[in-house]
Design a protein around this motif. Structure first.
Motif, PDB file in Angstrom:
ATOM      1  N   SER A   1     -15.765  33.092 -57.927  1.00  0.00           N
ATOM      2  CA  SER A   1     -16.548  32.290 -56.984  1.00  0.00           C
ATOM      3  C   SER A   1     -17.998  32.263 -57.456  1.00  0.00           C
ATOM      4  O   SER A   1     -18.588  33.308 -57.716  1.00  0.00           O
ATOM      5  CB  SER A   1     -16.486  32.894 -55.580  1.00  0.00           C
TER       6      SER A   1
ATOM      7  N   HIS B   1     -21.955  31.025 -56.830  1.00  0.00           N
ATOM      8  CA  HIS B   1     -22.951  30.605 -55.852  1.00  0.00           C
ATOM      9  C   HIS B   1     -24.199  30.156 -56.598  1.00  0.00           C
ATOM     10  O   HIS B   1     -24.524  30.680 -57.670  1.00  0.00           O
ATOM     11  CB  HIS B   1     -23.305  31.753 -54.900  1.00  0.00           C
TER      12      HIS B   1
ATOM     13  N   TYR C   1     -28.449  29.206 -56.284  1.00  0.00           N
ATOM     14  CA  TYR C   1     -29.685  29.398 -55.524  1.00  0.00           C
ATOM     15  C   TYR C   1     -30.795  28.553 -56.126  1.00  0.00           C
ATOM     16  O   TYR C   1     -30.898  28.427 -57.344  1.00  0.00           O
ATOM     17  CB  TYR C   1     -30.114  30.877 -55.539  1.00  0.00           C
TER      18      TYR C   1
ATOM     19  N   PRO D   1     -35.512  32.873 -52.992  1.00  0.00           N
ATOM     20  CA  PRO D   1     -34.398  31.958 -53.290  1.00  0.00           C
ATOM     21  C   PRO D   1     -33.711  31.485 -52.014  1.00  0.00           C
ATOM     22  O   PRO D   1     -33.737  32.150 -50.985  1.00  0.00           O
ATOM     23  CB  PRO D   1     -33.460  32.806 -54.149  1.00  0.00           C
TER      24      PRO D   1
ATOM     25  N   VAL E   1     -29.857  29.667 -50.937  1.00  0.00           N
ATOM     26  CA  VAL E   1     -28.542  29.261 -51.431  1.00  0.00           C
ATOM     27  C   VAL E   1     -28.351  27.775 -51.170  1.00  0.00           C
ATOM     28  O   VAL E   1     -28.563  27.298 -50.054  1.00  0.00           O
ATOM     29  CB  VAL E   1     -27.416  30.122 -50.800  1.00  0.00           C
TER      30      VAL E   1
ATOM     31  N   TYR F   1     -22.334  27.460 -52.219  1.00  0.00           N
ATOM     32  CA  TYR F   1     -21.605  28.724 -52.251  1.00  0.00           C
ATOM     33  C   TYR F   1     -20.118  28.444 -52.430  1.00  0.00           C
ATOM     34  O   TYR F   1     -19.640  27.337 -52.155  1.00  0.00           O
ATOM     35  CB  TYR F   1     -21.888  29.561 -51.002  1.00  0.00           C
ATOM     36  N   TYR F   2     -19.420  29.448 -52.901  1.00  0.00           N
ATOM     37  CA  TYR F   2     -17.987  29.285 -53.218  1.00  0.00           C
ATOM     38  C   TYR F   2     -17.746  28.006 -54.034  1.00  0.00           C
ATOM     39  O   TYR F   2     -16.940  27.148 -53.649  1.00  0.00           O
ATOM     40  CB  TYR F   2     -17.159  29.257 -51.948  1.00  0.00           C
TER      41      TYR F   2
ATOM     42  N   TYR G   1     -30.451  29.317 -60.072  1.00  0.00           N
ATOM     43  CA  TYR G   1     -29.703  30.460 -60.564  1.00  0.00           C
ATOM     44  C   TYR G   1     -28.256  30.398 -60.082  1.00  0.00           C
ATOM     45  O   TYR G   1     -28.014  30.157 -58.891  1.00  0.00           O
ATOM     46  CB  TYR G   1     -30.309  31.774 -60.051  1.00  0.00           C
TER      47      TYR G   1
ATOM     48  N   GLN H   1     -24.708  32.673 -59.633  1.00  0.00           N
ATOM     49  CA  GLN H   1     -24.434  34.080 -59.343  1.00  0.00           C
ATOM     50  C   GLN H   1     -22.938  34.264 -59.122  1.00  0.00           C
ATOM     51  O   GLN H   1     -22.277  33.436 -58.485  1.00  0.00           O
ATOM     52  CB  GLN H   1     -25.216  34.515 -58.098  1.00  0.00           C
TER      53      GLN H   1
ATOM     54  N   TRP I   1     -19.675  37.535 -58.787  1.00  0.00           N
ATOM     55  CA  TRP I   1     -19.351  38.950 -58.604  1.00  0.00           C
ATOM     56  C   TRP I   1     -18.448  39.387 -59.739  1.00  0.00           C
ATOM     57  O   TRP I   1     -17.389  38.777 -59.972  1.00  0.00           O
ATOM     58  CB  TRP I   1     -18.673  39.165 -57.259  1.00  0.00           C
TER      59      TRP I   1
ATOM     60  N   GLN J   1     -20.141  44.676 -59.562  1.00  0.00           N
ATOM     61  CA  GLN J   1     -21.556  44.372 -59.728  1.00  0.00           C
ATOM     62  C   GLN J   1     -21.762  42.875 -59.486  1.00  0.00           C
ATOM     63  O   GLN J   1     -20.910  42.052 -59.834  1.00  0.00           O
ATOM     64  CB  GLN J   1     -22.025  44.706 -61.141  1.00  0.00           C
ATOM     65  N   TYR J   2     -22.889  42.528 -58.918  1.00  0.00           N
ATOM     66  CA  TYR J   2     -23.250  41.122 -58.757  1.00  0.00           C
ATOM     67  C   TYR J   2     -24.134  40.734 -59.944  1.00  0.00           C
ATOM     68  O   TYR J   2     -25.010  41.501 -60.353  1.00  0.00           O
ATOM     69  CB  TYR J   2     -23.972  40.901 -57.433  1.00  0.00           C
TER      70      TYR J   2
ATOM     71  N   PHE K   1     -26.492  37.647 -61.796  1.00  0.00           N
ATOM     72  CA  PHE K   1     -27.186  36.360 -61.772  1.00  0.00           C
ATOM     73  C   PHE K   1     -27.268  35.809 -63.189  1.00  0.00           C
ATOM     74  O   PHE K   1     -27.443  36.560 -64.156  1.00  0.00           O
ATOM     75  CB  PHE K   1     -28.618  36.516 -61.239  1.00  0.00           C
TER      76      PHE K   1
ATOM     77  N   PRO L   1     -29.446  33.666 -66.013  1.00  0.00           N
ATOM     78  CA  PRO L   1     -30.873  33.776 -66.342  1.00  0.00           C
ATOM     79  C   PRO L   1     -31.746  32.721 -65.698  1.00  0.00           C
ATOM     80  O   PRO L   1     -32.974  32.841 -65.717  1.00  0.00           O
ATOM     81  CB  PRO L   1     -30.894  33.650 -67.870  1.00  0.00           C
TER      82      PRO L   1
ATOM     83  N   GLY M   1     -36.217  36.261 -64.314  1.00  0.00           N
ATOM     84  CA  GLY M   1     -35.151  35.862 -63.419  1.00  0.00           C
ATOM     85  C   GLY M   1     -34.828  36.907 -62.366  1.00  0.00           C
ATOM     86  O   GLY M   1     -35.524  37.920 -62.223  1.00  0.00           O
ATOM     87  N   LEU M   2     -33.767  36.647 -61.627  1.00  0.00           N
ATOM     88  CA  LEU M   2     -33.338  37.534 -60.541  1.00  0.00           C
ATOM     89  C   LEU M   2     -32.428  38.633 -61.085  1.00  0.00           C
ATOM     90  O   LEU M   2     -31.550  38.364 -61.908  1.00  0.00           O
ATOM     91  CB  LEU M   2     -32.583  36.727 -59.479  1.00  0.00           C
TER      92      LEU M   2
ATOM     93  N   TRP N   1     -29.982  41.753 -59.671  1.00  0.00           N
ATOM     94  CA  TRP N   1     -29.349  42.442 -58.554  1.00  0.00           C
ATOM     95  C   TRP N   1     -29.497  43.951 -58.729  1.00  0.00           C
ATOM     96  O   TRP N   1     -29.244  44.489 -59.818  1.00  0.00           O
ATOM     97  CB  TRP N   1     -27.874  42.060 -58.487  1.00  0.00           C
TER      98      TRP N   1
ATOM     99  N   THR O   1     -23.423  50.599 -53.344  1.00  0.00           N
ATOM    100  CA  THR O   1     -23.088  50.382 -54.741  1.00  0.00           C
ATOM    101  C   THR O   1     -24.364  49.949 -55.430  1.00  0.00           C
ATOM    102  O   THR O   1     -25.067  49.072 -54.922  1.00  0.00           O
ATOM    103  CB  THR O   1     -22.014  49.288 -54.920  1.00  0.00           C
TER     104      THR O   1
ATOM    105  N   ALA P   1     -18.008  39.273 -53.351  1.00  0.00           N
ATOM    106  CA  ALA P   1     -18.129  37.923 -53.905  1.00  0.00           C
ATOM    107  C   ALA P   1     -18.716  36.912 -52.934  1.00  0.00           C
ATOM    108  O   ALA P   1     -18.527  35.708 -53.119  1.00  0.00           O
ATOM    109  CB  ALA P   1     -16.780  37.414 -54.416  1.00  0.00           C
TER     110      ALA P   1
ATOM    111  N   ALA Q   1     -21.920  34.915 -50.945  1.00  0.00           N
ATOM    112  CA  ALA Q   1     -23.274  34.475 -51.248  1.00  0.00           C
ATOM    113  C   ALA Q   1     -24.285  35.198 -50.359  1.00  0.00           C
ATOM    114  O   ALA Q   1     -23.952  35.683 -49.285  1.00  0.00           O
ATOM    115  CB  ALA Q   1     -23.391  32.971 -51.043  1.00  0.00           C
ATOM    116  N   PHE Q   2     -25.514  35.250 -50.812  1.00  0.00           N
ATOM    117  CA  PHE Q   2     -26.605  35.875 -50.067  1.00  0.00           C
ATOM    118  C   PHE Q   2     -27.243  34.777 -49.223  1.00  0.00           C
ATOM    119  O   PHE Q   2     -27.939  33.907 -49.754  1.00  0.00           O
ATOM    120  CB  PHE Q   2     -27.632  36.479 -51.012  1.00  0.00           C
TER     121      PHE Q   2
ATOM    122  N   TRP R   1     -32.671  35.576 -46.951  1.00  0.00           N
ATOM    123  CA  TRP R   1     -33.504  36.426 -47.807  1.00  0.00           C
ATOM    124  C   TRP R   1     -34.770  36.831 -47.065  1.00  0.00           C
ATOM    125  O   TRP R   1     -35.303  36.076 -46.254  1.00  0.00           O
ATOM    126  CB  TRP R   1     -33.893  35.668 -49.078  1.00  0.00           C
TER     127      TRP R   1
END
Lengths: 108, 120
Positions: free
Chosen positions: A31, A33, A35, A43, A45, A48-49, A86, A88, A90, A96-97, A99, A101, B44-45, B47, B59, B104, B106-107, B110
């Protein structure tokens, strides 16, 4: 760890279509996403998905994801779309998530 | 409305620690995860990690393991991010961001960001 790639920059004329790629090994199975970040702001969104659009995001923003590339498409580009974008994902193998560059979009 | 309000800017010396806060409002605090994301100047961003406020589970990004600790206070709907042994390259804007429960996602909201400068 999972690696995501994006071109550092691209430019498009107003009214045209910008297509921003996000590459990764079999990213179509994840999936994705997207931003948007404007200078000095947090940022936001925009997709998404892979292809869903949050409330308030113009229909000009759309997304797709297949194979090794996900794509954010901005139709009828406007001056206000000038920003960093960006992708993103998972990384399920490492929990880990990640992003990409980022791609700076300039409206000519 | 849903909001994440972060603490103010910090200036720290190399080797010191910094503790940032992120106060949530407008929703049920324990029903959403909180992520921390940082952005070095012109970069860049990145995590940094995630905390599940309900289970108090965390985590962390692999490259920050051992230097970062995320905690929460459910009585004040606040999440904290503690980064120790600061280096010059930790200079960045630090964001907290809300994520729906589960992987998985989205954020979707913010914080405004907190600038941390590491300088001698």
């Amino acid at each position: 760890s999972y690696v995501v790639t994006q071109p550092p920059s691209m430019s498009e004329a107003p009214g045209k279509t910008a297509r921003i790629p996000c590459g990764g090994n079999n990213i179509g199975g994840k999936s994705v996403h997207w931003y948007q970040q404007k200078p000095g702001q947090a940022p936001v969104v925009v997709i998404y998905y892979d292809s869903d659009r949050p409330p308030g995001i113009p229909e000009r923003f759309s997304g797709s994801n297949s194979g090794n590339t996900a794509t954010l498409t901005i139709s009828r580009v406007e001056a206000g779309d000038e920003a960093d974008y960006y992708c993103q994902v998972w990384d399920s193998n490492n929990d880990q998530y990640v992003f990409g560059p980022g791609t700076r979009v300039t409206v000519l | 409305q849903v909001q994440l309000v972060q603490s103010g800017a910090e200036v720290k010396k190399p080797g010191a620690s910094v503790k940032l806060s992120c106060k949530a409002s407008g929703y049920t605090f324990i029903n959403y995860y909180i992520h921390w994301v940082r952005q070095a100047p012109g970069q860049g961003l990145e995590w940094m990690g995630i905390i599940n406020p309900k289970a108090d589970r965390t985590t962390y990004a692999q490259n920050l393991q051992g230097r970062v600790i995320m905690t929460r206070d459910t009585s004040t709907s606040t999440v904290y991010m503690d980064l120790n042994t600061l280096r010059f390259e930790d200079t960045a804007v630090y964001y907290c961001a809300r994520g729906p429960p589960g992987a998985a996602k989205a954020f979707d909201v913010w914080g405004q960001g907190t600038m941390v400068a590491v300088s001698s």
